[in-house]
Design an enzyme around this catalytic site. Sequence first.
Site, PDB file in Angstrom:
ATOM      1  N   CYS A 207       0.857  -1.186   0.000  1.00  0.00           N
ATOM      2  CA  CYS A 207       0.000   0.000   0.000  1.00  0.00           C
ATOM      3  C   CYS A 207       0.895   1.239   0.000  1.00  0.00           C
ATOM      4  O   CYS A 207       1.761   1.373   0.867  1.00  0.00           O
ATOM      5  CB  CYS A 207      -0.887  -0.012   1.237  1.00  0.00           C
ATOM      6  SG  CYS A 207      -1.856   1.483   1.408  1.00  0.00           S
TER       7      CYS A 207
ATOM      8  N   GLY B  87      -6.825   1.072 -11.751  1.00  0.00           N
ATOM      9  CA  GLY B  87      -7.682   1.142 -12.927  1.00  0.00           C
ATOM     10  C   GLY B  87      -6.898   1.169 -14.223  1.00  0.00           C
ATOM     11  O   GLY B  87      -5.675   0.984 -14.251  1.00  0.00           O
TER      12      GLY B  87
HETATM   13  C1  LIG Z   1     -10.574   1.711  -2.750  1.00  0.00           C
HETATM   14  C2  LIG Z   1      -9.404   0.794  -2.808  1.00  0.00           C
HETATM   15  C3  LIG Z   1      -8.944   0.185  -1.645  1.00  0.00           C
HETATM   16  C4  LIG Z   1      -7.870  -0.683  -1.664  1.00  0.00           C
HETATM   17  N1  LIG Z   1      -7.447  -1.278  -0.512  1.00  0.00           N
HETATM   18  C5  LIG Z   1      -6.455  -2.191  -0.547  1.00  0.00           C
HETATM   19  C6  LIG Z   1      -6.078  -2.896   0.614  1.00  0.00           C
HETATM   20  O1  LIG Z   1      -6.643  -2.745   1.686  1.00  0.00           O
HETATM   21  N2  LIG Z   1      -5.055  -3.788   0.520  1.00  0.00           N
HETATM   22  C7  LIG Z   1      -4.411  -4.027  -0.639  1.00  0.00           C
HETATM   23  O2  LIG Z   1      -3.501  -4.848  -0.680  1.00  0.00           O
HETATM   24  N3  LIG Z   1      -4.748  -3.372  -1.770  1.00  0.00           N
HETATM   25  C8  LIG Z   1      -5.763  -2.460  -1.745  1.00  0.00           C
HETATM   26  N4  LIG Z   1      -6.126  -1.814  -2.896  1.00  0.00           N
HETATM   27  C9  LIG Z   1      -5.409  -2.098  -4.144  1.00  0.00           C
HETATM   28  C10 LIG Z   1      -6.182  -3.095  -4.990  1.00  0.00           C
HETATM   29  O3  LIG Z   1      -6.314  -4.318  -4.325  1.00  0.00           O
HETATM   30  C11 LIG Z   1      -5.460  -3.332  -6.323  1.00  0.00           C
HETATM   31  O4  LIG Z   1      -4.165  -3.831  -6.084  1.00  0.00           O
HETATM   32  C12 LIG Z   1      -5.326  -2.076  -7.142  1.00  0.00           C
HETATM   33  O5  LIG Z   1      -6.481  -1.281  -7.020  1.00  0.00           O
HETATM   34  C13 LIG Z   1      -5.090  -2.378  -8.624  1.00  0.00           C
HETATM   35  O6  LIG Z   1      -6.115  -3.134  -9.172  1.00  0.00           O
HETATM   36  P1  LIG Z   1      -7.366  -2.471  -9.969  1.00  0.00           P
HETATM   37  O7  LIG Z   1      -6.791  -1.576 -11.013  1.00  0.00           O
HETATM   38  O8  LIG Z   1      -8.112  -3.639 -10.543  1.00  0.00           O
HETATM   39  O9  LIG Z   1      -8.150  -1.719  -8.961  1.00  0.00           O
HETATM   40  C14 LIG Z   1      -7.205  -0.937  -2.890  1.00  0.00           C
HETATM   41  C15 LIG Z   1      -7.654  -0.309  -4.051  1.00  0.00           C
HETATM   42  C16 LIG Z   1      -8.735   0.537  -4.032  1.00  0.00           C
HETATM   43  C17 LIG Z   1      -9.179   1.194  -5.310  1.00  0.00           C
END
Ligand SMILES: Cc1cc2nc3c(=O)[nH]c(=O)nc-3n(C[C@H](O)[C@H](O)[C@H](O)COP(=O)(O)O)c2cc1C
Lengths: 295, 295, 252, 252
Positions: free
Chosen positions: A127, A213
């Site tokens: 994170c 995204g």
């Molecule tokens: C609102 C939000 C909260 C997230 N919280 C976490 C989290 O608690 N732990 C984690 O490892 N990744 C967290 N992520 C990251 C996502 O798991 C993911 O790795 C990242 O958004 C990329 O994937 P995507 O483009 O499909 O969203 C979060 C992402 C978003 C958008």
Amino acid sequence: MIRLQRGPVEVGGVTLSNHLILAAGVLGTSGSSLARMLREGAGAVVSKSIGPEPRTGHAGPCLVVLEDGVLNAMGLPNPSHEFKEELKPLEGEPVIISIFGGNPEEFSEVASWFANSATAFELNVSCPHASGYGAQIGTNPDLVQACTSAVARFNKPVWVKLTPNVTDITLIGKAAEDGGADALVAINTVRAMRISLEAKRPVLGNRFGGLSGKAIFPIAIRCVYELYESCNIPVIGCGGISSADDVVEMMMAGASAVEIGSALRGNPGLFREISSALYDDNGFLPKEIIGCAHE
Amino acid sequence: MIRLQRGPVEVGGVTLSNHLILAAGVLGTSGSSLARMLREGAGAVVSKSIGPEPRTGHAGPCLVVLEDGVLNAMGLPNPSHEFKEELKPLEGEPVIISIFGGNPEEFSEVASWFANSATAFELNVSCPHASGYGAQIGTNPDLVQACTSAVARFNKPVWVKLTPNVTDITLIGKAAEDGGADALVAINTVRAMRISLEAKRPVLGNRFGGLSGKAIFPIAIRCVYELYESCNIPVIGCGGISSADDVVEMMMAGASAVEIGSALRGNPGLFREISSALYDDNGFLPKEIIGCAHE
Amino acid sequence: MSDNLPVMVNITRIVEESTSVKTVFFDKKFEVRPGQFVMVWVPGVDEIPMALSGPDSITVQEVGDATIALGNLKPGELIGIRGPFGNGFSPNGNILAIAGGVGAAPLLPLARQYSKITFLLGARSAPDLLYTRILSECTNLMIATDDGSVGYHGFVAGLLREMDLSIYDSVCVCGPELMMKSVLDVLDAKGALKMGQFSLHRYMKCGVGLCGSCCIDPEGLCVCRDGPVFRGDILQKSELGRYHRDACGRRS
Amino acid sequence: MSDNLPVMVNITRIVEESTSVKTVFFDKKFEVRPGQFVMVWVPGVDEIPMALSGPDSITVQEVGDATIALGNLKPGELIGIRGPFGNGFSPNGNILAIAGGVGAAPLLPLARQYSKITFLLGARSAPDLLYTRILSECTNLMIATDDGSVGYHGFVAGLLREMDLSIYDSVCVCGPELMMKSVLDVLDAKGALKMGQFSLHRYMKCGVGLCGSCCIDPEGLCVCRDGPVFRGDILQKSELGRYHRDACGRRS
Ligand SMILES: Cc1cc2nc3c(=O)[nH]c(=O)nc-3n(C[C@H](O)[C@H](O)[C@H](O)COP(=O)(O)O)c2cc1C
Ligand SMILES: Cc1cc2nc3c(=O)[nH]c(=O)nc-3n(C[C@H](O)[C@H](O)[C@H](O)COP(=O)(O)OP(=O)(O)OC[C@H]3O[C@@H](n4cnc5c(N)ncnc54)[C@H](O)[C@@H]3O)c2cc1C
Ligand SMILES: Cc1cc2nc3c(=O)[nH]c(=O)nc-3n(C[C@H](O)[C@H](O)[C@H](O)COP(=O)(O)OP(=O)(O)OC[C@H]3O[C@@H](n4cnc5c(N)ncnc54)[C@H](O)[C@@H]3O)c2cc1C
Ligand SMILES: Cc1cc2nc3c(=O)[nH]c(=O)nc-3n(C[C@H](O)[C@H](O)[C@H](O)COP(=O)(O)O)c2cc1C
Ligand code: FES
Ligand code: FES
């Protein structure tokens, strides 16, 4: 388009009902929302990251939607050990518990709470906007290895989720592998910021956040491709996936399965949509596709 | 919208006719195309990166246009010292020569060819897809400092262009500052990849490339913001800028001027367009805007 | 499509509605269905969900950091607005609106938009009643106060229990959790669950159905996106009135 | 808008046009203005610019790695197509087309699309002439060969010099650099520069006006985007026929 044959999916010690996994932190704070995503067709779900103490997260704004992505700085809000309650209705379901901590002991403590209930653990060492946690661990190979070992002791599969905000992601991947990880998840969000012109200040309460995204898909593909070349454990692709084609592209880069987060915005039925586009009895065997872009 | 007063712009030892600079490697291979961009309203231009030997660059495809960005792996094609010829028609114009090399000596050698003709130097220690050059230098603070010092000896302003593909961009920025840089340019492209599903291989000839354009704007804002907090020399913002609002946002993050590349695709008149939206007699003084998001 | 950053608006005037409730007007109008909400950014403090009480206003009850900061802002100062978000009410036919406290805010645009609404307005005491002047002009207004200082003496649910609901087609409700639970129970008792539309409050962070902080049991519905307005029959077996989750996601 | 990755096409058949020139047909049709070009990806080799000689074909002269690899592909194999790019010809009225060698490729769709074209086709020798059958059907075809093995003995520019251009409104030209320069000079001598439209070849890498490798002096115009077709008067004072830049950007 390229389609895959359905069939049991085994990745990093976990049996999934398909290749599509709910990403950590998205609709994963309560048992009921995790259960909903399973009902909506997710092959497995990853919980919100759970840490050693309850946290309220950063002050808002915590999230803004951009034209081609999402910028967030939730700040790891989580109910800590009380999250155990949430898992009761999910018994027997593929639920991966995402955990974070500031050192190996904290990782181990949090893992111990879920040693019976979790299908597997995913270590959030990635994170990019919570000081003392996440990427502050995940940019240091020694710490990553130590935290992984600390959780591997529970004899549950351990996935380690990596940050792209490093000079060489393969060093971190190898450290996780050395620590006993069963799979790597790549990627968490990319450290980023937007500023409000009228307010003359960063739009996020925490100023810095993580970009997810569509905008980060090419970065995620690159990271998965690099890890597939350097490491010997499965890679789970994550970042910007929103269609069956994106899933196939991730798999060609080397992903054995994928996680999906931001694309669920406005479309909670996405898992089923992607599944029905992705799977076909006459499709390829997944193993024919996984990593095929490396030949 | 927020507008700026026009006026002479002094950044990192260079006087620009406005805040908008042509980014390195975009329409910068010939003197005539650099001159065209100045005619089209650029406040200064940066040349294609010039290295110690002529290079043809990577095999194609070298560039693909994505929905929200551009992915390229040109591979630093350049005519090397013959580029001197190109500068003849540009005498007296603000032309920053971008240079690259594999070590301080090479940087120094290339700089020596342009010691009389360049307005300033921009050190490309950030290209993410040319082995032995670019980011392979720019991820190592000691090398960055040494290469910067090697070029600073020519008593021309030295700008150092940084890669976002590092764990901590401020460490590299400080190294450049310690080496005598007059300004930092952030950012070069983000290391990335796309795969052709039908071809089952990466679309770029070099497999890996660099992402530019809109997709990376929030990453660039973040890097500029970080550098502004950590370093004491001006920062020039670059990455995904395509409108006057984007320019203002970069300046609020801390940029004293900006470079623009990908957005010129299909719109060579962009500099004039942005200028006319950006400047206004009743606007803010640039110094009121630069870095104002840090308060 | 373009970036959806908060839109900064200038505060134009602030009206004190009661001791701790203020309506904040700003210089930009939003197109909104009654019951939709926005995320309101108080720069340097926090971002919180608020119903739009009009196209260019929110009505704020001061309960903590962000709401107090909002109430202390002066005309000319800036706040940021993301949204509108959520589904809003979808009333039809004869409408009964039931509001408790600041829950009147999302029902005010409804009262303005539809004619011939019956409006049950509840509050602790007479000085806490919101919008009475305008509501008495455009609706058939019935008042209930806990202390009986004006109107019916008791809770709105009590008033409701005494009413004949057969003449209504939609019942739109917003107010404190327990008040809504009581109303839900009354509707249930009268076999009128499906015509009830309740606007829920849950801890909201993203407002767009991603972060999960507003999800309600047992279906895992997002209040920010699947709601905030839910039909009574959907809420009947839900957590409503039993517990909710705090900023950490803990039940309380 | 969506990602503009190369579209992979399946080769359906390959026709030998002459000793070193082949037309490669594929299974997808592109909408194209005559004179536009595509970037052709031979996976594992390189990506090179090629005119579309039809909606589903390119005509390739084997001169180096990529073109030889292209010529050696078999039906069923894949190549990638980015584009079409560039402006294409914009002829009007009576058209005179002038082609040298494989420069006939972009002019073939023109010949097919417009009726009553006069077509000057030049090549070294009879066996090098492209498309003679189809061109003789749909155009008023005039042939020139360097060795005189058929038609006019000499260069097309020589043939052109003997013609009355007053009956034409547009002259569309594509061929080797020096041939085009000679044609330009003839048009200049006849005061007909502005009706000349020349399709240029320069080293192309991106095809979309970013990398700068195709820019021509002295205006810095991009052949890939501002061209590849330029009016004669714009080329008159240009580098055409004097030098071009190689893959490194060196003049040669
Ligand atoms: C609102 C939000 C909260 C997230 N919280 C976490 C989290 O608690 N732990 C984690 O490892 N990744 C967290 N992520 C990251 C996502 O798991 C993911 O790795 C990242 O958004 C990329 O994937 P995507 O483009 O499909 O969203 C979060 C992402 C978003 C958008
Ligand atoms: C859809 C919706 C519409 C609302 N409309 C209005 C309205 O029109 N007028 C009005 O005065 N209030 C409204 N609220 C409630 C309002 O959001 C909270 O009173 C406000 O967030 C309190 O913030 P604080 O910092 O002042 O208080 P704090 O001291 O932070 O918290 C006090 C209590 O407010 C609640 N709260 C705090 N932060 C949030 C949050 N981000 N999301 C939800 N609840 C929170 C919690 O229950 C908390 O215990 C609405 C809430 C929702 C969900
Ligand atoms: C707009 C345009 C349309 C063209 N249309 C056709 C056509 O329809 N049929 C045809 O046979 N040829 C066409 N060409 C020329 C063709 O692109 C080159 O012959 C081809 O690129 C040679 O590549 P190679 O690898 O086979 O040869 P190499 O050995 O790499 O090079 C041989 C020569 O070809 C030229 N060349 C090489 N690469 C490129 C490149 N990327 N861009 C431009 N020139 C290059 C250079 O002059 C070089 O010296 C066109 C060129 C342009 C610019
Ligand atoms: C086609 C292309 C070629 C580039 N070549 C160079 C280069 O030679 N040297 C360099 O420092 N940066 C180079 N860059 C990076 C740009 O200068 C710029 O840092 C990057 O594209 C981000 O800005 P943008 O989003 O405005 O394009 C190149 C970018 C592109 C798209
Ligand atoms: S507030 Fe984030 S999902 Fe509802
Ligand atoms: S080929 Fe890149 S600018 Fe023309």
